[in-house]
Scaffold this active site. Structure first.
Site, PDB file in Angstrom:
ATOM      1  N   THR A  79       0.831  -1.205   0.000  1.00 25.29           N
ATOM      2  CA  THR A  79       0.000   0.000   0.000  1.00 25.29           C
ATOM      3  C   THR A  79       0.868   1.259   0.000  1.00 25.29           C
ATOM      4  O   THR A  79       0.635   2.194  -0.752  1.00 25.29           O
ATOM      5  CB  THR A  79      -0.943   0.007   1.218  1.00 25.29           C
ATOM      6  OG1 THR A  79      -1.786  -1.150   1.161  1.00 25.29           O
ATOM      7  CG2 THR A  79      -1.810   1.255   1.218  1.00 25.29           C
ATOM      8  N   ALA A 236       0.429  -0.622  12.932  1.00 23.64           N
ATOM      9  CA  ALA A 236       0.362   0.344  11.836  1.00 23.64           C
ATOM     10  C   ALA A 236       1.760   0.716  11.365  1.00 23.64           C
ATOM     11  O   ALA A 236       2.317   0.077  10.482  1.00 23.64           O
ATOM     12  CB  ALA A 236      -0.427   1.576  12.271  1.00 23.64           C
ATOM     13  N   ARG A 237       2.360   1.733  11.987  1.00 23.21           N
ATOM     14  CA  ARG A 237       3.717   2.158  11.657  1.00 23.21           C
ATOM     15  C   ARG A 237       4.441   2.543  12.947  1.00 23.21           C
ATOM     16  O   ARG A 237       3.877   3.200  13.818  1.00 23.21           O
ATOM     17  CB  ARG A 237       3.710   3.356  10.691  1.00 23.21           C
ATOM     18  CG  ARG A 237       3.287   2.999   9.273  1.00 23.21           C
ATOM     19  CD  ARG A 237       4.316   2.112   8.589  1.00 23.21           C
ATOM     20  NE  ARG A 237       3.960   1.789   7.204  1.00 23.21           N
ATOM     21  CZ  ARG A 237       3.303   0.711   6.848  1.00 23.21           C
ATOM     22  NH1 ARG A 237       2.885  -0.149   7.763  1.00 23.21           N
ATOM     23  NH2 ARG A 237       3.049   0.477   5.560  1.00 23.21           N
ATOM     24  N   GLU A 266      13.131  -0.564  10.261  1.00 25.02           N
ATOM     25  CA  GLU A 266      12.996  -1.997  10.036  1.00 25.02           C
ATOM     26  C   GLU A 266      13.844  -2.455   8.852  1.00 25.02           C
ATOM     27  O   GLU A 266      13.837  -1.786   7.811  1.00 25.02           O
ATOM     28  CB  GLU A 266      11.522  -2.346   9.760  1.00 25.02           C
ATOM     29  CG  GLU A 266      10.600  -1.988  10.922  1.00 25.02           C
ATOM     30  CD  GLU A 266       9.130  -2.104  10.566  1.00 25.02           C
ATOM     31  OE1 GLU A 266       8.314  -2.213  11.482  1.00 25.02           O
ATOM     32  OE2 GLU A 266       8.799  -2.062   9.349  1.00 25.02           O
ATOM     33  N   HIS A 287       6.866  -7.259  12.039  1.00 29.10           N
ATOM     34  CA  HIS A 287       6.120  -6.713  10.907  1.00 29.10           C
ATOM     35  C   HIS A 287       5.495  -7.847  10.090  1.00 29.10           C
ATOM     36  O   HIS A 287       5.531  -7.848   8.845  1.00 29.10           O
ATOM     37  CB  HIS A 287       7.003  -5.846  10.016  1.00 29.10           C
ATOM     38  CG  HIS A 287       6.224  -4.821   9.242  1.00 29.10           C
ATOM     39  ND1 HIS A 287       6.663  -3.534   9.052  1.00 29.10           N
ATOM     40  CD2 HIS A 287       5.021  -4.896   8.601  1.00 29.10           C
ATOM     41  CE1 HIS A 287       5.768  -2.859   8.336  1.00 29.10           C
ATOM     42  NE2 HIS A 287       4.768  -3.675   8.046  1.00 29.10           N
ATOM     43  N   ALA A 289       2.197  -9.022  10.681  1.00 31.32           N
ATOM     44  CA  ALA A 289       0.737  -9.067  10.788  1.00 31.32           C
ATOM     45  C   ALA A 289       0.066  -9.250   9.433  1.00 31.32           C
ATOM     46  O   ALA A 289      -0.950  -9.935   9.314  1.00 31.32           O
ATOM     47  CB  ALA A 289       0.224  -7.799  11.468  1.00 31.32           C
TER      48      ALA A 289
END
Length: 312
Positions: A79, A236-237, A266, A287, A289
């Site tokens: 995204t 989220a972030r 990351e 990360h 999910a």
């Protein structure tokens, strides 16, 4: 197809672990080449002569675009498009398409999993069994760590789009009360602003994009507004949370627990305050999910749709 493009996928291994069907990409390409990964130094060589480039995290900057006059479309297997120079693409007439909503079920279930892990003290009990504490117990059960229930708790959600709403529905199925809050700089009728929301919630879950308005929005001041013993979940972030402030709040005992699927940098090759091994009731996942096989296959489908639309 006469209009089938020449396609290169620069970092397929970031998406496919040999468990996906990528034939749909090949079907809409006259020539298809996939690399497991691509270094910055390899980008220009590998995109040369290609009309379509697919990238997940490989950076495509203006220099790369200008090096290949045949480039007409960049498909982003994610995204976020922060790895693409969008202004340069617009100037050069290069289309850019991303993927959307592919990971909603995966991230929503992961978020609820993190809440459950925290509120049941799952990690503490799992470690206790490994350490032999249950085996040495004088009772049939071990209840050394306080267990609570999601039912009856208030969940605050920041970012109430498709993903936030999906998390809200799952939370309601567990008997939770859900409140969607307004994001900083984006007041929404009927949704409390951050300072009003935080004191009300037992759990705060983040599902909004990282912007200049949301960067470090969960800082020391925000954490202090949360109820003593409350929980924070961030899928989220990482940049939305002041990581050192979160560590301090957990160590002081004000916050009852936190779970993060994301960090500010990351992978955390240079370390991170949240990776210390003495922080109570903290869960970190890498990360992951979004990464169900179903979600990753949906990305392939969206990329194939992009190729199909481009080739006509």
């Amino acid at each position: 197809m006469n209009n089938s493009p020449s396609v290169v996928f620069l970092d397929l291994a970031s998406l496919d672990k040999d468990d996906l069907d990528i034939n749909a990409l090949r079907e809409h390409a006259a020539d298809f080449k996939a690399y497991p990964s691509t270094s910055p130094e390899q980008v220009q060589e590998r995109i040369a002569g290609r009309s379509v480039v697919i990238t997940n995290k490989v950076v495509i900057d203006e220099a790369a675009m200008q090096s290949n006059p045949e480039l007409r479309l960049i498909l982003v297997a994610a995204t976020g498009m922060n790895n693409i120079d969008l202004q340069a693409a617009e100037r050069l007439g290069i289309q850019v398409r991303n993927c959307q909503a592919y990971g909603t079920p995966a991230v929503a279930q992961h978020s609820l999993m993190l809440m459950l892990v925290l509120i049941t003290r799952f990690e503490s009990y799992r470690q206790a069994v490994k350490d032999g504490e249950w085996q040495r117990s004088s009772q049939f059960c071990l209840l050394d760590y306080p267990i609570a229930e999601l039912s009856g708790k208030t969940l605050g959600i920041l970012g109430f789009g498709e993903l936030g709403q999906a998390v809200g529905r799952l939370a309601e199925a567990f008997g939770m009360r859900v409140i969607a809050g307004s994001l900083p700089g984006r007041p929404h009728p009927g949704r409390p602003e951050l300072a009003e929301l935080l004191p009300q919630v037992d759990i705060l879950s983040l599902h909004c994009p990282l912007t200049e308005q949301t960067r470090n929005m969960i800082d020391a001041q925000a954490l202090a507004l949360m109820k003593p013993g409350s929980l924070l979940v961030n899928a989220a972030r990482g940049g939305m949370v002041d990581e050192q402030a979160l560590v301090d709040s957990l160590r002081s005992g004000h916050l009852g627990g936190a779970a993060c699927d994301v960090l500010s940098v990351e992978p955390p090759v240079n370390g991170n305050p949240l990776l210390a091994d003495d922080i109570p009731n903290l869960v970190i996942t890498p990360h992951s999910a979004w990464g169900s096989r179903e979600a990753r296959q949906r990305i392939i489908g969206q990329l194939a749709d992009g190729l199909k639309a481009f080739s006509g």
